[in-house]
Scaffold this motif. Sequence first.
Motif, short mmCIF file in Angstrom:
data_model
loop_
_atom_site.label_atom_id
_atom_site.label_comp_id
_atom_site.label_asym_id
_atom_site.label_seq_id
_atom_site.Cartn_x
_atom_site.Cartn_y
_atom_site.Cartn_z
N THR A 206 4.65 11.48 -0.47
CA THR A 206 3.57 10.53 -0.71
C THR A 206 3.83 9.70 -1.97
OG1 THR A 206 1.99 12.04 0.33
CG2 THR A 206 1.10 10.33 -1.07
N ILE B 175 -1.13 6.85 1.82
CA ILE B 175 -0.53 5.79 0.99
C ILE B 175 -1.64 4.96 0.38
CG2 ILE B 175 1.04 3.83 0.97
CD1 ILE B 175 2.40 5.00 3.41
N ASP B 176 -1.70 4.94 -0.94
CA ASP B 176 -2.76 4.22 -1.65
C ASP B 176 -2.54 2.71 -1.58
OD1 ASP B 176 -3.93 6.60 -2.44
OD2 ASP B 176 -2.70 6.74 -4.26
N ASN C 154 4.12 5.63 -2.10
CA ASN C 154 3.24 4.84 -2.95
C ASN C 154 4.03 4.03 -3.98
OD1 ASN C 154 0.68 5.42 -1.89
ND2 ASN C 154 0.65 7.40 -2.89
#
Length: 486
Positions: free
Chosen positions: A434, A465-466, A438
Amino acid sequence: MSTLNDTPAGRPRGSARPGYSFDVKLWKVTKTGRKSRPYRLRWVVAGRVHGETFTTSALADSRRSELWQAMNRRGEAFEIESGLPESEVRAAADAAAATEVKPPLRWFEFCRKYVAGRWRTSAAKTRESMADGLAAVSLAMVKRGDGVPSDEQLRLAFRWGVVPANVGEEPPADIKAAYDWLTTADRAVADLTDAEVFEDVLYRLGYKLDGTPAAGDTYKRRRRALNTALEHAVVTGKLPENPLQRARRKYVGSNDVVDRRVLVNAVQARQLLTAVSYVGSWDRCRGRRLAAFYAVLYYAGLRPAETVGLRRSDCHLPETGWGTLTLRETRPVSGKQWTDSGERHDRRGLKAREATSDRPVPIPPVLVTILRAHLNEFGTGKEGRVFGNERGGVVGSSTYWRVWEEAREYALPPDRVESPLAGRPYDLRHACITRWLNAGVPIAEVARRVGNSPEVIHRRYHGCIDGHEEAANAKIERAMESEGDQ
């Protein structure tokens, strides 16, 4: 009535098997004096007279020609008891066997033979997964009644019984009752075509013993094991078709998308890695010996089984800058009954790759430093492995699980200890993947480093995913503004 021996002088006279003889004399066709079947053919095998009667002389001559061909052209021995050529005796036996009514093939016996056929070419994890999937199905393939053992006992008995090494052995006392039930009250394989039975089979694929939905990966693994077995049953003529191919039932259990709640941030990760070193007494080094192990999961995204198999020769650890871990094997944990070596850890190539291929993974300077310090303090284990237990052997999954559970209690507040946050060592790999996504690392490159396909990475981590939602909103907003300008 004259006797005629049609055996030529040059006919080979080997030794016939018991009950057969080459000493055959064939007589001419004669008349019986009866109206119904007026023609008779007789012949002698080892001094024993045999005969048949016929309605026409043509039929009698044809039969005489058949016997003559068997005797002289093909050089066959004749059975003394029936007087027939050996080829005709075999044909009659084959016809009788074909029409013989055989008892239906039972489910457990089918599974035992099927597993034995695939055992030699399958990895230990595959063997265990195959047995586990078929064991779940077996709960629907046994008849219920008074005294039926628990489902858990039936599963254990099945898993024990399909191991080829256990064939003919007496089952352990704690599962004997379940094993006896499984082998005497199981259904026929043909019962899979019954709609009610197969409905229960589908239920067993998707639900756990307590009635809650199984994980998505568990359901897929069980269904895959059953499908392969049923395809084998079709190929070998045990089933007319694979009933699973007609089942379009939608699975309603949990999916395999990574839960954001398990992901640790950078501060939490450092706290957990530090807490590991406090597990166990300082002199025995139980936690300190594994601190770098968890760091590899978090900083390099390796699977635990890959980290267990890591060797010193696979590590490029320069004094400064980035290093590289070149993965060549994995040591997945299986029960001793599933491995060829009798050890709990199988020795396999990398997941989803050819056995001889490797996977280089760049590692950041912080992990290089951690690994160098680990090797300086603990050295290598047996076979040059980076991580070993106190005796230098393979690190067991139960060991790194126990240490991790204790470390969470040291590092996390009580309310977080009860939460899913970093509940498994594997969650450190999720956090690593992650973090890379990101940071903007392309999905294809992330997939290459962690040994997955890009499709799997996108499917499992898309929700972690931000900024994707905000970025999409911004693109839509810009498009709307552009349309307004026009």
